[in-house]
Design a protein around this motif. Structure first.
Motif, PDB file in Angstrom:
ATOM      1  N   GLY A  76       0.750  -1.226   0.020  1.00  0.00           N
ATOM      2  CA  GLY A  76      -0.083   0.027   0.070  1.00  0.00           C
ATOM      3  C   GLY A  76       1.038   1.111   0.077  1.00  0.00           C
ATOM      4  O   GLY A  76       0.531   2.198  -0.730  1.00  0.00           O
ATOM      5  N   THR A 208      -6.623   1.119   0.332  1.00  0.00           N
ATOM      6  CA  THR A 208      -5.826   0.167   1.407  1.00  0.00           C
ATOM      7  C   THR A 208      -5.800   0.641   2.580  1.00  0.00           C
ATOM      8  O   THR A 208      -5.521  -0.136   3.610  1.00  0.00           O
ATOM      9  N   SER A 278      -4.111  -8.778  -0.459  1.00  0.00           N
ATOM     10  CA  SER A 278      -3.374  -7.510  -0.337  1.00  0.00           C
ATOM     11  C   SER A 278      -2.826  -7.694  -1.958  1.00  0.00           C
ATOM     12  O   SER A 278      -2.118  -8.446  -2.206  1.00  0.00           O
TER      13      SER A 278
END
Length: 376
Positions: A76, A208, A278
């Protein structure tokens, strides 16, 4: 070198073409410091991401499965810093672009090499940020592979940046500290650049950073939209796995190979873990996953605790159809062969009938549509 003829002394080659007082070293140094910090963050987090996806042999068995949110935070940050670097690079180039029209264009061999180095540095930075931004959109209009090109461009840009800093060291040092009184135009310019960086950051970081989600206006992905409240990168239709085979079984190969039907998997002890998905594009979302611990499945096959595992998907092709997982992840009690997410049976797009979910792993390695696990 003689001066250019009068017929060419037009436009940017005309004397006095650049009247702004901000085309000067102090402004360039201030913007350069911010840009350097953003690029350094991108480079270091990018190296970490590459190591997690394609670890060298000597590192493979030492990758940590904790912290749980490690990849979510670093990737992120990688994308946030990369997007912030775009307006910073634009501002930096604006402060120095009059030098493109200096005459003579090269005063010596050393000066010519320095300008050539700057050209390579600027080209590599522009291409790196441009391809990275399009990657967040999952749009690849170029013929070369993104990941490998992005990786090596990162080295090229960082190396060029270090050489540039070394060559300009005395000038940077001279203008590092603020001199009073400062230019009023500089304060306004730096304020505008700061505002631009803040806007692009606050309107994209929500993909994120959960507490910025309400401001997520320009980001390509909303991490709370999708089946079971999770987005999808590669759908079952794209993978050709819309319908799982009626006779689907999980095969586990090892010293004591075996197969399990879905009913037999569901009859095993079920565990739940709150873990994020992620992705390299910079979005992430956490969910409650439940299923069977991978280490329990491997132990049943007679695998030693130090064993790695190869996981194969039902999809016919794709760069991540087969994935290898180091022992540190396979033995982590949070690593699951997930059968449910957020209390629901896995949607086909989320990997039905079974998928891998592990802490601190890139999303592309959380293999969906699992059909086989092999002890290595």
């Amino acid at each position: 070198m003689p001066s250019p003829p009068d017929t060419l002394r037009r436009g940017p080659l005309r004397e006095g073409s650049f009247t702004s007082a901000l085309h000067e070293p102090r402004t360039t140094v201030v913007i350069g410091r911010w840009l350097g910090a953003a690029l350094l963050t991108c480079f270091l987090t990018g190296l970490l991401s590459h190591a997690l996806q394609e670890p060298p042999t000597w590192l493979r068995d030492h990758l940590p499965s904790r912290p749980v949110d490690g990849y979510r935070v670093t990737q992120g940050l990688h994308v946030i810093a990369g997007i912030a670097a775009i307006p910073l690079l634009g501002a930096k180039l604006w402060t120095v672009y009059p030098r493109l029209f200096e005459w003579p264009p090269a005063r010596s061999v050393l000066h010519a090499l320095e300008r050539l180095g700057i050209a390579v540095l600027v080209a590599s930075m522009l291409l790196e940020l441009f391809t990275g931004l399009l990657n967040t959109l999952q749009w690849y209009p170029w013929p070369f592979p993104f990941r490998q090109t992005h990786f090596w461009l990162g080295w090229l840009a960082t190396g060029g940046l270090l050489l540039h800093i070394a060559a300009k060291g005395p000038l940077i040092a001279e203008h590092w500290r603020r001199v009073r009184p400062g230019l009023a135009q500089r304060r306004a310019f730096l304020g505008a650049v700061t505002a631009s960086v803040a806007v692009v950051t606050l309107t994209t970081a929500g993909q994120t950073v959960p507490w910025l989600r309400r401001l997520d206006l320009l980001a390509p992905r909303r991490p709370d939209i999708g089946p079971a409240g999770l987005p999808i990168n590669r759908t079952a239709a794209q993978a050709g796995t819309t319908t799982a085979p009626a006779d689907w079984r999980l095969r586990v190969d090892g010293p004591q190979p075996y197969e399990l039907t879905m009913d037999q998997l569901l009859a095993l002890p079920q565990h739940e873990a709150h873990l994020p998905i992620s992705c390299v594009e910079g979005w992430s979302a956490a969910a409650y996953w439940s299923g069977v611990r991978v280490r329990d499945l491997l132990a049943r096959a007679g695998a030693p605790a130090s064993a790695r595992v190869r996981v194969t998907s039902l999809e016919a092709d794709g760069p991540y159809r087969v994935m290898e997982m180091p022992a540190t992840y396979a033995q982590d009690p949070l690593t699951l062969l997930a059968l449910r997410v957020n209390g629901q049976v896995l949607n086909a797009d989320h990997g039905y009938p079974a998928r891998i979910i592990a802490p601190n792993r890139p999303g592309v390695l959380q293999t969906k549509w699992v059909v086989r696990m092999e002890v290595l």
